[in-house]
Design a protein around this motif. Structure first.
Motif, PDB file in Angstrom:
ATOM      1  N   ASN A 154       0.842  -1.198   0.000  1.00 52.61           N
ATOM      2  CA  ASN A 154       0.000   0.000   0.000  1.00 52.61           C
ATOM      3  C   ASN A 154       0.875   1.245   0.000  1.00 52.61           C
ATOM      4  O   ASN A 154       1.838   1.332   0.761  1.00 52.61           O
ATOM      5  CB  ASN A 154      -0.899   0.018   1.239  1.00 52.61           C
ATOM      6  N   ASN A 155       0.561   2.184  -0.866  1.00 50.72           N
ATOM      7  CA  ASN A 155       1.292   3.436  -0.954  1.00 50.72           C
ATOM      8  C   ASN A 155       2.761   3.244  -1.345  1.00 50.72           C
ATOM      9  O   ASN A 155       3.573   4.143  -1.190  1.00 50.72           O
ATOM     10  CB  ASN A 155       1.207   4.222   0.359  1.00 50.72           C
ATOM     11  N   GLU A 156       3.072   2.056  -1.847  1.00 51.88           N
ATOM     12  CA  GLU A 156       4.409   1.772  -2.389  1.00 51.88           C
ATOM     13  C   GLU A 156       5.521   2.132  -1.411  1.00 51.88           C
ATOM     14  O   GLU A 156       6.543   2.697  -1.768  1.00 51.88           O
ATOM     15  CB  GLU A 156       4.610   2.506  -3.726  1.00 51.88           C
ATOM     16  N   PHE A 157       5.317   1.744  -0.143  1.00 53.94           N
ATOM     17  CA  PHE A 157       6.361   2.032   0.846  1.00 53.94           C
ATOM     18  C   PHE A 157       7.512   1.042   0.745  1.00 53.94           C
ATOM     19  O   PHE A 157       8.667   1.395   0.873  1.00 53.94           O
ATOM     20  CB  PHE A 157       5.788   2.010   2.255  1.00 53.94           C
ATOM     21  N   GLY A 158       7.209  -0.221   0.517  1.00 52.75           N
ATOM     22  CA  GLY A 158       8.228  -1.253   0.463  1.00 52.75           C
ATOM     23  C   GLY A 158       8.028  -2.289   1.555  1.00 52.75           C
ATOM     24  O   GLY A 158       7.243  -2.115   2.479  1.00 52.75           O
ATOM     25  N   SER A 159       8.753  -3.403   1.438  1.00 48.74           N
ATOM     26  CA  SER A 159       8.609  -4.509   2.374  1.00 48.74           C
ATOM     27  C   SER A 159       9.193  -4.172   3.736  1.00 48.74           C
ATOM     28  O   SER A 159      10.072  -3.331   3.861  1.00 48.74           O
ATOM     29  CB  SER A 159       9.304  -5.766   1.827  1.00 48.74           C
ATOM     30  N   GLY A 160       8.714  -4.863   4.764  1.00 49.26           N
ATOM     31  CA  GLY A 160       9.244  -4.661   6.101  1.00 49.26           C
ATOM     32  C   GLY A 160       9.383  -5.949   6.883  1.00 49.26           C
ATOM     33  O   GLY A 160      10.164  -6.038   7.814  1.00 49.26           O
ATOM     34  N   THR A 161       8.630  -6.983   6.514  1.00 50.93           N
ATOM     35  CA  THR A 161       8.636  -8.238   7.261  1.00 50.93           C
ATOM     36  C   THR A 161       9.937  -9.003   7.064  1.00 50.93           C
ATOM     37  O   THR A 161      10.609  -8.874   6.047  1.00 50.93           O
ATOM     38  CB  THR A 161       7.453  -9.114   6.811  1.00 50.93           C
ATOM     39  N   SER A 162      10.281  -9.813   8.056  1.00 52.72           N
ATOM     40  CA  SER A 162      11.461 -10.665   7.974  1.00 52.72           C
ATOM     41  C   SER A 162      11.060 -12.126   8.136  1.00 52.72           C
ATOM     42  O   SER A 162      10.086 -12.437   8.826  1.00 52.72           O
ATOM     43  CB  SER A 162      12.472 -10.300   9.071  1.00 52.72           C
ATOM     44  N   PRO A 163      11.800 -13.056   7.535  1.00 51.87           N
ATOM     45  CA  PRO A 163      11.507 -14.484   7.702  1.00 51.87           C
ATOM     46  C   PRO A 163      11.952 -14.978   9.069  1.00 51.87           C
ATOM     47  O   PRO A 163      12.853 -14.405   9.701  1.00 51.87           O
ATOM     48  CB  PRO A 163      12.322 -15.141   6.589  1.00 51.87           C
ATOM     49  N   VAL A 164      11.329 -16.057   9.534  1.00 51.30           N
ATOM     50  CA  VAL A 164      11.747 -16.734  10.761  1.00 51.30           C
ATOM     51  C   VAL A 164      11.853 -18.225  10.468  1.00 51.30           C
ATOM     52  O   VAL A 164      11.333 -18.718   9.455  1.00 51.30           O
ATOM     53  CB  VAL A 164      10.763 -16.484  11.930  1.00 51.30           C
ATOM     54  N   LEU A 165      12.525 -18.958  11.349  1.00 51.86           N
ATOM     55  CA  LEU A 165      12.697 -20.398  11.205  1.00 51.86           C
ATOM     56  C   LEU A 165      12.049 -21.130  12.367  1.00 51.86           C
ATOM     57  O   LEU A 165      12.079 -20.664  13.506  1.00 51.86           O
ATOM     58  CB  LEU A 165      14.182 -20.761  11.179  1.00 51.86           C
ATOM     59  N   ALA A 166      11.492 -22.298  12.057  1.00 52.56           N
ATOM     60  CA  ALA A 166      10.979 -23.184  13.098  1.00 52.56           C
ATOM     61  C   ALA A 166      10.761 -24.563  12.499  1.00 52.56           C
ATOM     62  O   ALA A 166      10.212 -24.690  11.394  1.00 52.56           O
ATOM     63  CB  ALA A 166       9.668 -22.665  13.681  1.00 52.56           C
ATOM     64  N   ASP A 167      11.217 -25.583  13.197  1.00 55.20           N
ATOM     65  CA  ASP A 167      10.961 -26.975  12.817  1.00 55.20           C
ATOM     66  C   ASP A 167      11.332 -27.258  11.362  1.00 55.20           C
ATOM     67  O   ASP A 167      10.597 -27.942  10.632  1.00 55.20           O
ATOM     68  CB  ASP A 167       9.491 -27.327  13.060  1.00 55.20           C
ATOM     69  N   GLY A 168      12.463 -26.735  10.925  1.00 52.15           N
ATOM     70  CA  GLY A 168      12.935 -26.993   9.573  1.00 52.15           C
ATOM     71  C   GLY A 168      12.216 -26.217   8.500  1.00 52.15           C
ATOM     72  O   GLY A 168      12.375 -26.503   7.302  1.00 52.15           O
ATOM     73  N   LEU A 169      11.439 -25.199   8.883  1.00 48.23           N
ATOM     74  CA  LEU A 169      10.674 -24.402   7.928  1.00 48.23           C
ATOM     75  C   LEU A 169      11.137 -22.947   7.941  1.00 48.23           C
ATOM     76  O   LEU A 169      11.445 -22.394   8.995  1.00 48.23           O
ATOM     77  CB  LEU A 169       9.185 -24.439   8.255  1.00 48.23           C
ATOM     78  N   VAL A 170      11.164 -22.348   6.764  1.00 52.64           N
ATOM     79  CA  VAL A 170      11.312 -20.900   6.637  1.00 52.64           C
ATOM     80  C   VAL A 170       9.909 -20.332   6.533  1.00 52.64           C
ATOM     81  O   VAL A 170       9.142 -20.713   5.637  1.00 52.64           O
ATOM     82  CB  VAL A 170      12.123 -20.514   5.388  1.00 52.64           C
TER      83      VAL A 170
END
Length: 466
Positions: A154-170
């Motif tokens: 929205n409003n072309e701000f850009g990404s902010g979230t980061s990945p996390v790991l758990a139980d062999g999953l990204v």
């Protein structure tokens, strides 16, 4: 995050390779706490500075794995994952993400390198809204990539979230202006395990993996919601509605409960100006629409382009109304969830909430950092205030989240001030503060008894001299 709003304002993760590592955004388990570490309380360019190196632009936080520090950066229209030696800051390797297109982003407030990498101690995974997930060995060899369409928020701000790991999953929460979804990707192979479609629009929070009564739950903040998904299948388990319209903050696990706080303009505690009021401030009343030149005279400032969707150089009443509708849909509050898998609330709190900085639980206290700067401390179990909206001697605005170690909170502001606040007190006491020459928008990291601070131009390592 809605950029109009900012313009008007100014997990349990896998155990890291070393107990002292900082393997993801906000460190071990996404908590922001490294209480077994002893970073210096007093530091600065001439005090307890182990080393300082220039780094390319970016807003991602550093992660620390063993003797390596890793972050992402954007330079010469390319996206990189870069590895430095913890001992002296020497660059060890950099890997080009080879993005064919860079996502739209705000030139001064956002960055296409805003997402913090994550590691299990053997593999490091970077996420770029421009191209997707990429896994590397700690020596910089690309292991796999999971390509994604270029993100548009929205409003072309850009990404902010980061990945996390758990139980062999990204695990990645990708809330965009359309086609929002949560992804679970196999860490070993890069293949998709599951994908949960979401009806919500742009959000910027990093999710958290919470063990609720023995069940692994991926908790994802979003626009007006907080949702729990079964970690193994992606099935939605529960949803908390009536949350902030703009989700920037990350949840925190506390003993057997989960706590979360979110805020955005448009709630009961912050009424936005009307379009007529903005036009009057801009001197655009006769035109009937807001111009870029007029916007510079208002708190709207340099967020005009991000709120001009058709790029015609004017913001009409209709375009303004769309933004206001989004912001008016949320409710600002902090909540604590009871264990038991039903999404039941233990307590709520509705004052002095943070916008961008994630809250932190430290030594049974729940700390909320609001621009001002104002610090609020609640009893994490009951939600009852210890102190509220206490002004501290630090910078005024924050994108970085507080981190904690050895009895202190470390807060870094957009004006470059890094302050140390004594915890477990009846009122906040700033025991040390230093103003770096550059803004700090990345959350600091604490590992190996060292405080790592990434500014807009440099990476600093502060450690007490032996």
């Amino acid at each position: 995050m809605n950029r109009l709003a900012l313009g008007l304002l100014v997990v349990l993760a896998p155990a890291p390779a070393l107990g002292a590592d900082w393997p993801q955004f906000r460190g071990p388990s996404g908590s922001g706490v490294a209480d077994d570490q002893k970073p210096p309380v007093k530091f600065g360019p001439k005090e307890n500075l182990a080393w300082k190196v220039a780094v390319p632009p970016g807003a991602s936080s550093p992660v620390v794995i063993g003797d390596k520090l890793i972050l992402t950066a954007f330079e010469n229209n390319k996206l990189f994952t870069i590895c430095y030696a913890c001992a002296d800051g020497k660059e060890l390797w950099r890997a080009d993400a080879k993005a064919t297109k860079i996502e739209p982003f705000h030139p001064t407030e956002g960055s296409p390198a805003a997402s913090t990498p994550v590691s299990d101690g053997k593999t490091v995974v970077s996420y770029f809204g421009s191209c997707g997930l990429i896994a590397y060995s700690l020596e910089g060899k690309e292991l796999w990539r999971y390509d994604m369409p270029t993100a548009v928020t929205n409003n072309e701000f850009g990404s902010g979230t980061s990945p996390v790991l758990a139980d062999g999953l990204v695990l990645l929460a990708r809330d965009l202006s359309k086609d929002s979804a949560v992804f679970a990707i196999d860490l070993a192979t890069g293949s998709q395990k599951w994908k949960a479609e979401r009806k919500y629009q742009s959000a910027y929070s990093t999710p958290l993996v919470w063990t609720d009564s023995g069940k692994r739950v991926l908790v994802v903040p979003g626009m007006t919601t907080l949702i729990g998904y079964d970690l193994l299948s992606g099935k939605e388990l529960w949803a908390i509605n009536r949350m902030a319209a703009v989700a920037c903050t990350t949840p925190v696990a506390y003993k057997d409960t989960l706590v979360y706080a979110g805020w955005s303009p448009g709630g009961a505690d912050f009424k936005l100006p009307t379009f007529d009021e903005i036009l009057k401030q801009a001197g655009d009343e006769k035109l009937g629409y807001l111009t870029k030149e007029g916007a510079q005279k208002t708190a709207f400032g340099n967020f005009f382009d991000n709120n001009d969707p058709n790029k015609d150089g004017k913001i009409t009443p209709e375009e303004w109304a769309i933004n206001m509708k989004v912001l008016a849909s949320g409710e600002n509050r902090a909540v604590a969830l009871k264990p038991g898998g039903k999404g039941e609330l233990a307590w709520t709190y509705t004052k002095h909430l943070p916008y961008v900085p994630s809250p932190i639980v430290y030594r049974d206290k729940f700390y909320l950092l609001k621009d001002g700067p104002l610090l609020t401390c609640l009893d994490a179990k009951t939600g009852k205030p210890v102190y509220e909206a206490e002004r501290i001697k630090a910078g005024a605005r924050y994108y970085a989240s507080p981190v904690a170690a050895n009895g202190h909170l470390y807060v870094a502001s957009l004006d470059g001030t890094v302050a140390v606040v004594a915890a477990d007190e009846t009122e906040p006491e700033v025991v040390h503060a230093v103003k770096l020459p550059e803004p700090v928008r990345a959350t600091p990291a604490i590992a190996h008894n060292t405080l790592y601070v990434r500014s807009d131009k440099f990476l600093y390592a502060f450690a007490a001299k032996k």
